[in-house]
Design a protein around this motif. Structure first.
Motif, PDB file in Angstrom:
ATOM      1  N   VAL A 162       9.815  15.007-106.184  1.00  0.00           N
ATOM      2  CA  VAL A 162       9.787  15.310-104.760  1.00  0.00           C
ATOM      3  C   VAL A 162       8.953  14.222-104.094  1.00  0.00           C
ATOM      4  O   VAL A 162       7.876  13.865-104.575  1.00  0.00           O
ATOM      5  CB  VAL A 162       9.239  16.730-104.467  1.00  0.00           C
ATOM      6  N   VAL A 163       9.502  13.643-103.034  1.00  0.00           N
ATOM      7  CA  VAL A 163       8.784  12.608-102.282  1.00  0.00           C
ATOM      8  C   VAL A 163       8.046  13.303-101.147  1.00  0.00           C
ATOM      9  O   VAL A 163       8.620  14.084-100.399  1.00  0.00           O
ATOM     10  CB  VAL A 163       9.741  11.530-101.753  1.00  0.00           C
ATOM     11  N   ARG A 164       6.757  13.023-101.054  1.00  0.00           N
ATOM     12  CA  ARG A 164       5.896  13.624-100.034  1.00  0.00           C
ATOM     13  C   ARG A 164       5.362  12.557 -99.097  1.00  0.00           C
ATOM     14  O   ARG A 164       5.296  11.384 -99.457  1.00  0.00           O
ATOM     15  CB  ARG A 164       4.705  14.325-100.693  1.00  0.00           C
ATOM     16  N   ARG A 165       4.939  13.004 -97.917  1.00  0.00           N
ATOM     17  CA  ARG A 165       4.294  12.123 -96.947  1.00  0.00           C
ATOM     18  C   ARG A 165       3.031  12.827 -96.454  1.00  0.00           C
ATOM     19  O   ARG A 165       3.052  14.007 -96.127  1.00  0.00           O
ATOM     20  CB  ARG A 165       5.197  11.863 -95.753  1.00  0.00           C
ATOM     21  N   GLY A 166       1.935  12.101 -96.447  1.00  0.00           N
ATOM     22  CA  GLY A 166       0.676  12.660 -95.973  1.00  0.00           C
ATOM     23  C   GLY A 166      -0.394  11.591 -95.954  1.00  0.00           C
ATOM     24  O   GLY A 166      -0.150  10.429 -96.267  1.00  0.00           O
ATOM     25  N   ARG A 167      -1.581  12.010 -95.612  1.00  0.00           N
ATOM     26  CA  ARG A 167      -2.713  11.067 -95.582  1.00  0.00           C
ATOM     27  C   ARG A 167      -3.203  10.861 -97.016  1.00  0.00           C
ATOM     28  O   ARG A 167      -3.706  11.790 -97.640  1.00  0.00           O
ATOM     29  CB  ARG A 167      -3.822  11.616 -94.697  1.00  0.00           C
ATOM     30  N   ARG A 168      -3.022   9.638 -97.503  1.00  0.00           N
ATOM     31  CA  ARG A 168      -3.340   9.371 -98.902  1.00  0.00           C
ATOM     32  C   ARG A 168      -3.944   7.990 -99.139  1.00  0.00           C
ATOM     33  O   ARG A 168      -4.601   7.773-100.152  1.00  0.00           O
ATOM     34  CB  ARG A 168      -2.068   9.533 -99.737  1.00  0.00           C
ATOM     35  N   VAL A 169      -3.723   7.044 -98.255  1.00  0.00           N
ATOM     36  CA  VAL A 169      -4.198   5.678 -98.493  1.00  0.00           C
ATOM     37  C   VAL A 169      -5.374   5.345 -97.580  1.00  0.00           C
ATOM     38  O   VAL A 169      -5.467   5.825 -96.462  1.00  0.00           O
ATOM     39  CB  VAL A 169      -3.067   4.639 -98.309  1.00  0.00           C
ATOM     40  N   ARG A 170      -6.241   4.522 -98.088  1.00  0.00           N
ATOM     41  CA  ARG A 170      -7.438   4.113 -97.343  1.00  0.00           C
ATOM     42  C   ARG A 170      -7.058   3.024 -96.342  1.00  0.00           C
ATOM     43  O   ARG A 170      -6.383   2.056 -96.679  1.00  0.00           O
ATOM     44  CB  ARG A 170      -8.472   3.591 -98.328  1.00  0.00           C
ATOM     45  N   ARG A 171      -7.512   3.197 -95.111  1.00  0.00           N
ATOM     46  CA  ARG A 171      -7.283   2.236 -94.039  1.00  0.00           C
ATOM     47  C   ARG A 171      -8.613   1.970 -93.341  1.00  0.00           C
ATOM     48  O   ARG A 171      -9.575   2.705 -93.511  1.00  0.00           O
ATOM     49  CB  ARG A 171      -6.302   2.790 -93.003  1.00  0.00           C
ATOM     50  N   THR A 172      -8.632   0.940 -92.509  1.00  0.00           N
ATOM     51  CA  THR A 172      -9.803   0.650 -91.692  1.00  0.00           C
ATOM     52  C   THR A 172      -9.437   0.858 -90.239  1.00  0.00           C
ATOM     53  O   THR A 172      -8.441   0.308 -89.756  1.00  0.00           O
ATOM     54  CB  THR A 172     -10.286  -0.794 -91.906  1.00  0.00           C
ATOM     55  N   LEU A 173     -10.219   1.654 -89.560  1.00  0.00           N
ATOM     56  CA  LEU A 173     -10.039   1.880 -88.134  1.00  0.00           C
ATOM     57  C   LEU A 173     -10.979   0.958 -87.384  1.00  0.00           C
ATOM     58  O   LEU A 173     -12.185   0.925 -87.661  1.00  0.00           O
ATOM     59  CB  LEU A 173     -10.347   3.339 -87.775  1.00  0.00           C
ATOM     60  N   TYR A 174     -10.421   0.192 -86.459  1.00  0.00           N
ATOM     61  CA  TYR A 174     -11.225  -0.678 -85.597  1.00  0.00           C
ATOM     62  C   TYR A 174     -11.384   0.034 -84.259  1.00  0.00           C
ATOM     63  O   TYR A 174     -10.402   0.324 -83.584  1.00  0.00           O
ATOM     64  CB  TYR A 174     -10.549  -2.038 -85.422  1.00  0.00           C
ATOM     65  N   ASP A 175     -12.616   0.324 -83.884  1.00  0.00           N
ATOM     66  CA  ASP A 175     -12.897   1.114 -82.688  1.00  0.00           C
ATOM     67  C   ASP A 175     -13.809   0.328 -81.757  1.00  0.00           C
ATOM     68  O   ASP A 175     -14.884  -0.122 -82.153  1.00  0.00           O
ATOM     69  CB  ASP A 175     -13.564   2.432 -83.115  1.00  0.00           C
ATOM     70  N   SER A 183      16.460  21.881-101.230  1.00  0.00           N
ATOM     71  CA  SER A 183      15.601  22.620-100.317  1.00  0.00           C
ATOM     72  C   SER A 183      14.211  21.991-100.337  1.00  0.00           C
ATOM     73  O   SER A 183      13.606  21.848-101.402  1.00  0.00           O
ATOM     74  CB  SER A 183      15.526  24.079-100.747  1.00  0.00           C
ATOM     75  N   ILE A 184      13.724  21.596 -99.161  1.00  0.00           N
ATOM     76  CA  ILE A 184      12.395  20.983 -99.068  1.00  0.00           C
ATOM     77  C   ILE A 184      11.595  21.675 -97.973  1.00  0.00           C
ATOM     78  O   ILE A 184      12.151  22.295 -97.073  1.00  0.00           O
ATOM     79  CB  ILE A 184      12.477  19.468 -98.799  1.00  0.00           C
ATOM     80  N   ASP A 185      10.286  21.546 -98.061  1.00  0.00           N
ATOM     81  CA  ASP A 185       9.373  22.144 -97.094  1.00  0.00           C
ATOM     82  C   ASP A 185       8.734  21.026 -96.268  1.00  0.00           C
ATOM     83  O   ASP A 185       7.733  20.438 -96.677  1.00  0.00           O
ATOM     84  CB  ASP A 185       8.317  22.963 -97.834  1.00  0.00           C
ATOM     85  N   LEU A 186       9.329  20.724 -95.118  1.00  0.00           N
ATOM     86  CA  LEU A 186       8.819  19.644 -94.267  1.00  0.00           C
ATOM     87  C   LEU A 186       7.384  19.901 -93.824  1.00  0.00           C
ATOM     88  O   LEU A 186       6.589  18.973 -93.723  1.00  0.00           O
ATOM     89  CB  LEU A 186       9.719  19.452 -93.046  1.00  0.00           C
ATOM     90  N   ASP A 187       7.032  21.164 -93.565  1.00  0.00           N
ATOM     91  CA  ASP A 187       5.676  21.490 -93.132  1.00  0.00           C
ATOM     92  C   ASP A 187       4.635  21.190 -94.208  1.00  0.00           C
ATOM     93  O   ASP A 187       3.474  20.936 -93.906  1.00  0.00           O
ATOM     94  CB  ASP A 187       5.569  22.959 -92.723  1.00  0.00           C
ATOM     95  N   ALA A 188       5.044  21.204 -95.475  1.00  0.00           N
ATOM     96  CA  ALA A 188       4.140  20.903 -96.587  1.00  0.00           C
ATOM     97  C   ALA A 188       4.114  19.411 -96.908  1.00  0.00           C
ATOM     98  O   ALA A 188       3.475  18.993 -97.869  1.00  0.00           O
ATOM     99  CB  ALA A 188       4.546  21.693 -97.822  1.00  0.00           C
ATOM    100  N   GLY A 189       4.835  18.597 -96.125  1.00  0.00           N
ATOM    101  CA  GLY A 189       4.837  17.156 -96.343  1.00  0.00           C
ATOM    102  C   GLY A 189       5.958  16.652 -97.220  1.00  0.00           C
ATOM    103  O   GLY A 189       6.049  15.457 -97.477  1.00  0.00           O
ATOM    104  N   GLU A 190       6.819  17.537 -97.699  1.00  0.00           N
ATOM    105  CA  GLU A 190       7.944  17.098 -98.530  1.00  0.00           C
ATOM    106  C   GLU A 190       8.972  16.386 -97.666  1.00  0.00           C
ATOM    107  O   GLU A 190       9.272  16.815 -96.556  1.00  0.00           O
ATOM    108  CB  GLU A 190       8.587  18.292 -99.241  1.00  0.00           C
ATOM    109  N   ARG A 191       9.502  15.287 -98.190  1.00  0.00           N
ATOM    110  CA  ARG A 191      10.494  14.519 -97.444  1.00  0.00           C
ATOM    111  C   ARG A 191      11.844  14.455 -98.139  1.00  0.00           C
ATOM    112  O   ARG A 191      12.822  14.030 -97.550  1.00  0.00           O
ATOM    113  CB  ARG A 191       9.983  13.103 -97.173  1.00  0.00           C
ATOM    114  N   GLY A 192      11.911  14.850 -99.385  1.00  0.00           N
ATOM    115  CA  GLY A 192      13.190  14.858-100.081  1.00  0.00           C
ATOM    116  C   GLY A 192      13.025  14.862-101.578  1.00  0.00           C
ATOM    117  O   GLY A 192      11.930  14.662-102.102  1.00  0.00           O
TER     118      GLY A 192
END
Length: 109
Positions: free
Chosen positions: A67-80, A48-57
């Motif tokens: 528990v494997v999660r997905r969310g905003r966690r890594v630093r990136r550079t936005l080119y605008d 049983s996982i909570d997809l809304d909480a970012g759990e993926r399995g």
């Protein structure tokens, strides 16, 4: 001491496109990186996982569950260039990572 990276230290950078459209991709990428790091990792089906909480399995890594999660966690550079000049700014990008599922059997007092 084990030379492998601890599973909680494995962070898989996943983009917004494919992982948003295919939520399974985040756990697949994380499992691939964990296996590449030398871990015997398998998916725990029927968890049983909570997809809304970012759990993926749920995965089993050599006898311990994570528990494997997905969310905003890594630093990136936005080119605008929306105002006509190229500007860079830091943002948080999407990643997949694992957190331990703690139980009485997995903790040594």
């Amino acid at each position: 001491m084990d030379e492998r990276s601890d599973p909680v230290q494995i962070i898989a950078g996943v983009g917004t496109g494919f992982s948003a459209e295919h939520p399974e991709r985040a756990i697949q990428v994380w499992m691939h990186l964990a296996a590449t790091a030398g871990w015997d990792v398998s998916r725990v089906d029927g968890a049983s996982i909570d997809l809304d909480a970012g759990e993926r399995g749920l995965v089993d890594v050599e006898g311990l569950r994570y528990v494997v999660r997905r969310g905003r966690r890594v630093r990136r550079t936005l080119y605008d260039d929306s105002d006509g000049t190229l500007a860079q700014r830091p943002i948080f990008g999407f990643a997949a990572w694992a957190e331990p599922v703690l139980s009485a059997d997995s903790i040594i007092p």
